[in-house]
Design an enzyme around this catalytic site. Sequence first.
Site: not given
Length: 626
Positions: A585, A471, A553
């Site tokens: 994600h 991320s 995602d």
Amino acid sequence: MTTSLELCPPPLIPRETLFGNPEGDSARVSPDGARLAYLAPHDGKQSVWVRTIGARDDRVVAHDPVRPLPWATWQGDGRHILYLQDRAGDENYHLYQVDLEGGAPRDLTPGEHLRALPLALDARFPQEALVTLNARTPRLLDVHRVNLAAGLAELDTENSGDVIAWLVDNALVVRAAVAQVAGGSYVIRVRDGASAPWRVLDEVAFADGAPRLVAFSSDDRALFAISAKDANANRLVRYDLATAERVVVLEDPEYDVERVFVDPATHDVVAAAVCKERLVWAALTASFAEELDALRVVDDGDFSIEDASADGATLIVRYRHDARPEEFYAYDRARHRASFLFCSRPPLLAYELAPMRPVAFPARDGLPLRGYLTLPVGAAPRRLPMVLYVHGGPWYRDRWGYEPIVQWLANRGYAVLQVNFRGSTGYGKAFLNAGNREWAGAMRTDLLDARDWAVAEGYADPARIAIFGGSYGGYAVLTALAWTPDAFACGVDIVGPSDLRTFLAAIPAYWEPMRQLLTERVGDDPEFLKSQSPLFRAPSIRVPLLVVHGANDPRVKQQESDQLVEALRGSGVPVQYLVFDNEGHGLAHPANLKRFAALAEAFLAAALGGRIEPPQPDEAFASFLC
């Protein structure tokens, strides 16, 4: 001269042991304190199990053959379990109900492209639940009241367009909210009842951070919140709802208050915890001080109170350690006695794990930085290959405790350094705000300073350092390699954004009330965002890169990795690209996590020289490479 320890590295821990399903997790106690619900594998997927405490009558009550279940809890009637599930990682969660006496699960929040999250459950109202749900408009999470007997959800409290958090009182009435208003500041709104008008209880500047609503007092005349208003670090405060007077309940000058426990027996706020190098609890009532003292004796790990029976007599306590897996206990408050429930990963107990120690050093501008260093067992702590492991968020922080990625890397012979760079939470608002619009600036150079500190201290070999993150951590990998091409030997980017313009243009609709926060913390000027985007420096990357993404995602779209990989391959940069069609994600499926780890292990070993577990038959990853 070498020692025998240096000549005897520990056995390789199998990836299955590290990344397979935990044997028990997320324990929750029934309202009457007699039974336990928890997550454990069934047919390869995390499922919901129930058992009688003290017995061995465990049975599966909820299972999805396609995707692991991430969360479950008891309904107040003690007969039903409620759980969440999305589709292939899209984070459009639905709330489901299952009857322990049999029958198919029931979707309590049906519909397409909806996101439902529990807001409030109370055993005193066993047939009701409050959830936030974007059924009226995709961008706003209203509060819906679910009739759990009928399986129907009705609009309870409408979002005015700027609300980012809600809180209910002890009568299960929505009576407090946090909103981000024009200009970026926050307001706490309250009302006296379901039909009463909202009024502003307090205003909080953007620089103070969003206040976090905790609970109403037992008489519903006061509101507890966590806020950094008029202080550096987040404090636990108590508002008098009639006068708006604010009183500090617990504070630390440097570290944020992170956790609060409300006693379900009295509905009083009785304890809170500050996250320093480790988690430190403080009793807020004389009676609960004895409970905290007893819990500290049970185990030497950092503990958190995960759940409690309706009368507060039984607590479910999780203990987190750095060098062994998590453990869960049921604590009997009347007898001051803890009973062991389960260890999350018993097979790990057969291996020696690497301890994690806090470290501190200054950034190049003098700002104090803190983090954790994990050194491999069986190796002299000098000039080791090292992985700089960068947390996501970035409004998050690394903590002391078992982390499978860290232990995997340490077991393969790498030192692992985790740094809470500026912009991380936990260290007060000045430290958090120091990261504003510095994603590729001082936040990036903090990571370089962490690397240089490890080299200067002699822990790391400067020629054998990798950077690894997910991320925001994946974005940090890309900026590190693009801005300083010679600082790292390789990088691993998991679901990281490459172009901040396309990232911000594609955020989920329900993030829109956070748009001002993203503007202040990340930026909004297109040219500035372009200047902070590693995509446009991709030709500067010269070292091998492994990129991983989930096709579904919702936060960082696959486009972010697609466009980066295309640019890198056009420049002749060696890049491997792994895409999982059933992920969002991050990697929720242990099978995918093991495939990734098998590839990453070989990738890191080629660049740094670490150890490798031979590939296993169920870890084939070639079909996921793009």
